[in-house]
Design an enzyme around this catalytic site. Structure first.
Site, PDB file in Angstrom:
ATOM      1  N   HIS A 130       0.806  -1.126  -0.340  1.00 26.20           N
ATOM      2  CA  HIS A 130      -0.097   0.337   0.279  1.00 26.20           C
ATOM      3  C   HIS A 130       0.956   1.592  -0.051  1.00 26.20           C
ATOM      4  O   HIS A 130       0.602   2.357   0.489  1.00 26.20           O
ATOM      5  CB  HIS A 130      -1.503  -0.146   1.365  1.00 26.20           C
ATOM      6  N   LYS A 286     -19.781  -5.959  -0.088  1.00 25.49           N
ATOM      7  CA  LYS A 286     -20.956  -5.407  -1.382  1.00 25.49           C
ATOM      8  C   LYS A 286     -20.325  -5.845  -2.540  1.00 25.49           C
ATOM      9  O   LYS A 286     -20.509  -5.908  -3.258  1.00 25.49           O
ATOM     10  CB  LYS A 286     -21.523  -5.066  -1.202  1.00 25.49           C
TER      11      LYS A 286
HETATM   12  P1  A3P Z   1     -16.569  -2.624  -0.135  1.00 27.21           P
HETATM   13  O1  A3P Z   1     -16.563  -3.184   1.084  1.00 27.21           O
HETATM   14  O2  A3P Z   1     -16.943  -1.840  -0.648  1.00 27.21           O
HETATM   15  O3  A3P Z   1     -17.888  -3.736  -0.536  1.00 27.21           O
HETATM   16  P2  A3P Z   1      -9.692  -4.584  -0.998  1.00 27.21           P
HETATM   17  O4  A3P Z   1      -9.500  -5.919  -1.358  1.00 27.21           O
HETATM   18  O5  A3P Z   1      -8.609  -3.601  -1.682  1.00 27.21           O
HETATM   19  O6  A3P Z   1      -9.339  -5.036   1.029  1.00 27.21           O
HETATM   20  O7  A3P Z   1     -11.516  -4.183  -1.561  1.00 27.21           O
HETATM   21  C1  A3P Z   1     -12.078  -4.379   0.284  1.00 27.21           C
HETATM   22  C2  A3P Z   1     -13.570  -4.281  -0.954  1.00 27.21           C
HETATM   23  O8  A3P Z   1     -13.349  -5.025  -2.165  1.00 27.21           O
HETATM   24  C3  A3P Z   1     -14.645  -4.539  -0.909  1.00 27.21           C
HETATM   25  O9  A3P Z   1     -15.738  -3.533  -1.162  1.00 27.21           O
HETATM   26  C4  A3P Z   1     -14.898  -5.736  -1.442  1.00 27.21           C
HETATM   27  O10 A3P Z   1     -16.128  -6.242  -1.373  1.00 27.21           O
HETATM   28  C5  A3P Z   1     -14.494  -5.526  -2.498  1.00 27.21           C
HETATM   29  N1  A3P Z   1     -14.162  -6.902  -3.265  1.00 27.21           N
HETATM   30  C6  A3P Z   1     -13.435  -7.825  -2.670  1.00 27.21           C
HETATM   31  N2  A3P Z   1     -13.209  -9.129  -3.599  1.00 27.21           N
HETATM   32  C7  A3P Z   1     -13.752  -8.648  -4.628  1.00 27.21           C
HETATM   33  C8  A3P Z   1     -14.045  -9.044  -6.274  1.00 27.21           C
HETATM   34  N3  A3P Z   1     -13.597 -10.427  -6.615  1.00 27.21           N
HETATM   35  N4  A3P Z   1     -14.624  -7.949  -7.363  1.00 27.21           N
HETATM   36  C9  A3P Z   1     -15.233  -6.764  -7.030  1.00 27.21           C
HETATM   37  N5  A3P Z   1     -15.075  -6.528  -5.638  1.00 27.21           N
HETATM   38  C10 A3P Z   1     -14.301  -7.368  -5.244  1.00 27.21           C
END
Ligand code: A3P
Length: 319
Positions: A130, A286
């Site tokens: 990050h 979500k």
């Molecule tokens: P939301 O909290 O809006 O649902 P990171 O992976 O950087 O931690 O980001 C998390 C966000 O990505 C979360 O968003 C999660 O639900 C979403 N996410 C995880 N897997 C995903 C996928 N395969 N496609 C799209 N969004 C995804």
């Protein structure tokens, strides 16, 4: 190296004493280091990574502000790079969370170890971080390794972050309200913030070095994933052959890595998160664009949008 390692740990302990700090709302701190609010839980790893990582020209580094879709991008990159080794029906992604397959420099690889052995990993090695552009180790900037950057609309990033820290929060730590988190965001105080500096650092880098930095946005990937999978494969140096395209491999990888598919895998429902006690399922909430409208008040939205407009002005970039 033990003496050297001990020396580094002492130096790190001394360093953090001198830095401004704020609560991270999950039982640790955000430390202001080189203009970035770094998480205490991964700060030592960040320092070790900055000092010691030696990039290979074939490396692919996935970089995101937290909660931008890192898990999704890791799954896609891993599936693309490993399709020769394992067909999707035997993919390691069926039994491991993407974060266990694409380790993060500061949270995993360098977390406790200043000198991890990374030499025996087959190429392309895929790592994540990050870290803002300005703080990256010079070997990433100076080598020919590739950076894939992914960011997301700040309103959705913030709402996702708020839910996430709510789930990571130990009972002993007071919950942060959305109002408080919006205020912290606007002061730059989120993990690896200021958010706009993070985005602009990589935006500038991709303008200057489009072959080195691929700049992706979550919303675009949600609208049309197939062309993004192809772009990503080309950029990573593992392009799809015509035969693979004809066989539907690109679409297969896209749907394999979709939110609905990954979220329902047993490992992602019940497996443990790589960094702690929680379940992997907290990474899948979500997965939608625009969920912020269900949480943020018009006043919060106006404040964040006005600030982002000011910060991005003149950059040529908008969300
Ligand atoms: P939301 O909290 O809006 O649902 P990171 O992976 O950087 O931690 O980001 C998390 C966000 O990505 C979360 O968003 C999660 O639900 C979403 N996410 C995880 N897997 C995903 C996928 N395969 N496609 C799209 N969004 C995804």
């Amino acid at each position: 190296k033990t003496g050297e390692e001990e020396g580094m740990r002492d130096e790190y302990q001394e360093l953090i004493q001198t830095l401004p700090k704020e609560s991270d709302w999950v039982g640790g701190y955000l430390y202001l280091y080189q203009g970035c609010w770094c998480l205490s839980m991964s700060f030592q790893g960040l320092i070790f990574f900055q000092r010691h990582f030696q990039a290979h020209d074939t490396d692919v580094i996935i970089i995101t502000p937290p909660k931008s879709g890192t898990t999704w991008l890791k799954a896609l990159a891993f599936a693309i790079a490993n399709r020769m080794h394992h067909p999707l029906s035997q993919s390691l992604l069926l039994t491991s969370n993407p974060h266990d397959l694409v380790p993060c420099f500061e949270f995993d690889i360098y977390h406790e170890n200043p000198f991890p052995n990374l030499e025996n990993i087959h190429s392309p090695r895929i790592f994540s971080t990050h870290t803002p552009y300005a703080l990256l180790p010079s070997s990433i900037k100076d080598s020919k390794c590739k950076i894939v950057y992914l960011c997301r609309n700040p309103l959705d990033t913030l709402v996702s972050y708020w839910h996430f820290i709510g789930k990571l929060r130990p009972e002993t730590v007071e919950a942060i309200s959305l109002d408080q988190l919006v205020d912290m965001f606007c002061r730059g105080l989120t993990a690896y913030g200021p958010f706009w500096d993070h985005v602009l650092g990589y935006w500038k880098a991709t303008q200057e070095m489009p072959n080195k930095v691929l700049f992706l946005q979550y919303e675009d990937m949600k609208v049309e994933i197939v062309s993004h999978v192809k772009t990503l494969a080309d950029f990573m140096g593992c392009p799809f052959s015509l035969d693979e395209e004809k066989q539907g491999m690109v679409e297969e990888i896209a749907s394999f890595c979709s939110f609905d598919n990954l979220k329902d895998l047993e490992v992602n429902k019940t497996g443990k998160l790589h960094t702690g006690k929680q379940n992997n399922n907290i990474l899948f909430r979500k997965g939608e664009v625009g969920d912020w409208a269900n949480y943020l008040t018009p006043t919060m939205v106006e404040r964040m949008e006005k600030l982002m407009e000011e910060k991005l002005e003149g950059s040529g970039f908008t969300f």
